[in-house]
Enzyme design. Structure first.
Site, mmCIF file in Angstrom:
data_model
loop_
_atom_site.group_PDB
_atom_site.id
_atom_site.type_symbol
_atom_site.label_atom_id
_atom_site.label_comp_id
_atom_site.label_asym_id
_atom_site.label_seq_id
_atom_site.Cartn_x
_atom_site.Cartn_y
_atom_site.Cartn_z
ATOM 1 N N HIS A 92 42.140 34.025 37.479
ATOM 2 C CA HIS A 92 41.592 34.806 38.582
ATOM 3 C C HIS A 92 41.991 36.275 38.583
ATOM 4 C CE1 HIS A 92 40.102 31.129 40.288
ATOM 5 N NE2 HIS A 92 41.309 30.609 40.394
ATOM 6 N N GLU A 122 39.953 28.911 34.292
ATOM 7 C CA GLU A 122 39.937 29.227 35.731
ATOM 8 C C GLU A 122 41.029 30.242 36.016
ATOM 9 O OE1 GLU A 122 40.159 25.900 38.724
ATOM 10 O OE2 GLU A 122 41.325 27.413 39.777
ATOM 11 N N ASP A 147 44.944 28.606 36.073
ATOM 12 C CA ASP A 147 44.865 29.065 37.459
ATOM 13 C C ASP A 147 45.768 30.291 37.645
ATOM 14 O OD1 ASP A 147 43.802 29.121 40.004
ATOM 15 O OD2 ASP A 147 44.702 27.249 40.685
ATOM 16 N N HIS A 196 34.964 25.831 43.386
ATOM 17 C CA HIS A 196 36.405 26.081 43.528
ATOM 18 C C HIS A 196 36.772 26.023 45.005
ATOM 19 C CE1 HIS A 196 40.047 28.600 43.709
ATOM 20 N NE2 HIS A 196 40.221 28.339 42.429
#
Ligand code: MN
Length: 321
Positions: free
Chosen positions: A15, A13, A284, A161
């Site tokens: 970004h 995950e 993250d 999410h």
């Protein structure tokens, strides 16, 4: 690369931000530090250097919130397919380090389903990510089912999410505390409440009877649901309810990741409730730095086989990498 134990590490995950989408949404730079912005807009050198420094071999990249859910139906399909094209182009030089989840124009569900298919079959993406609600609506509403039908047909997961909670919720639940504690409506609590609610509603909707091979990913150690699983399941099986086997459906159709939640007790609870086959490593990045995630996972006392599943094997098989 790899951990001190020489393990292959996939982070699920991670970004970036697309400049065109963010500028369409009215910026966002103001709320983020220059260091964060530099990382959100980087799909090459900085990202890969920080992966190398921490021992992360591969990132699955997705647009951080806010994403396609905030874009109107009339312009969404074109804007979002341009965005997915730009991401595909940017990661192309690094096929062994970077892979991607598509963004979807969910306000136009049929177009979103088509964009999912195009992203998977033409761009090589591994699934899609949906961030928060679309126009204040949860995605278990039937209007969105074409997206899940297509995900099942393509055999790719949808990653549910968080994003900023709906305005009605901010007003009712958080407004008195936002000024002193801005994270209360975000990562501290608001994100979890909304995303866990989304997941529970998906199970209640009967979506998984309709799409028995549908696969859903939740970040943040399952948004508290592994911890709550017994109570949710027990309460929903009390007399007066429609028949639903919550635990059975959740355990079969949901995978979770460790994104932004580096707690050994939470991991062990999740392993006991869902099994190590359903848990995948994630950081993250760049909202969370890579080293604390890696340093934490080094200290977790679980079997070598479970470590390997969580760090790479489950992702390799779910995403067919
Ligand atoms: Mn995230």
């Amino acid at each position: 690369m790899a951990t001190s134990k020489n393990e292959f590490v996939i982070a699920l995950e991670e970004h970036y931000w697309d400049k065109e989408l963010i500028s369409h949404l009215g910026g966002g730079e103001a709320t983020r530090s220059p260091k964060m912005m530099e990382r959100l807009y980087d799909l090459g050198d900085i990202r890969i250097r920080e992966m190398d420094e921490a021992g992360i071999d591969m990132q699955l990249i997705s647009h951080g919130a806010p994403s396609g859910q905030k874009i109107e139906a009339d312009i969404g399909p074109k804007l979002i397919s341009g965005m997915n094209d730009r991401l595909a182009e940017a990661i192309k030089p690094h096929p062994d380090r970077l892979a991607a989840f598509a963004a979807l124009p969910t306000a136009a569900p049929e177009a979103a389903a088509d964009e999912l298919e195009r992203s998977v079959t033409e761009l090589g993406f591994k699934g899609a990510m949906i961030c928060g609600l679309t126009n204040g609506k949860f995605h278990d509403e039937k209007q969105f089912w074409p997206i899940f039908a297509r995900a099942e047909k393509l055999d790719v997961p949808i990653y549910m999410h968080p994003s900023f909670p709906d305005d009605r919720i901010i007003d009712a639940y958080y407004k008195e505390y936002i000024q002193d504690f801005p994270m209360v409506m975000r990562a501290a609590w608001g994100y979890t409440v909304e995303t866990a609610t989304q997941a529970i509603r998906m199970v209640l909707s009967g979506m998984f009877d309709e799409y028995p091979k549908l696969k859903i990913i939740l970040g943040h150690m399952g948004e508290t649901l592994p911890y709550q699983l017994w109570r949710i399941d027990q309460a929903l099986s009390r007399p007066g309810h429609s028949t639903i086997k919550f635990r059975e459906v959740f355990s079969e159709h949901f995978w979770i990741t460790t994104s932004g939640h580096f707690s050994t007790p939470a991991l062990l609870t999740s392993m006991m409730e869902l099994g190590s086959d359903k848990i995948m490593f994630a950081v993250d990045w760049p909202f969370v730095a890579n080293p604390p995630a890696m340093e934490w996972f080094e200290t977790v006392q679980i079997s070598a086989a479970d470590r390997k599943k969580i760090l790479s094997e489950n992702a390799l098989s779910l995403l067919k990498l």
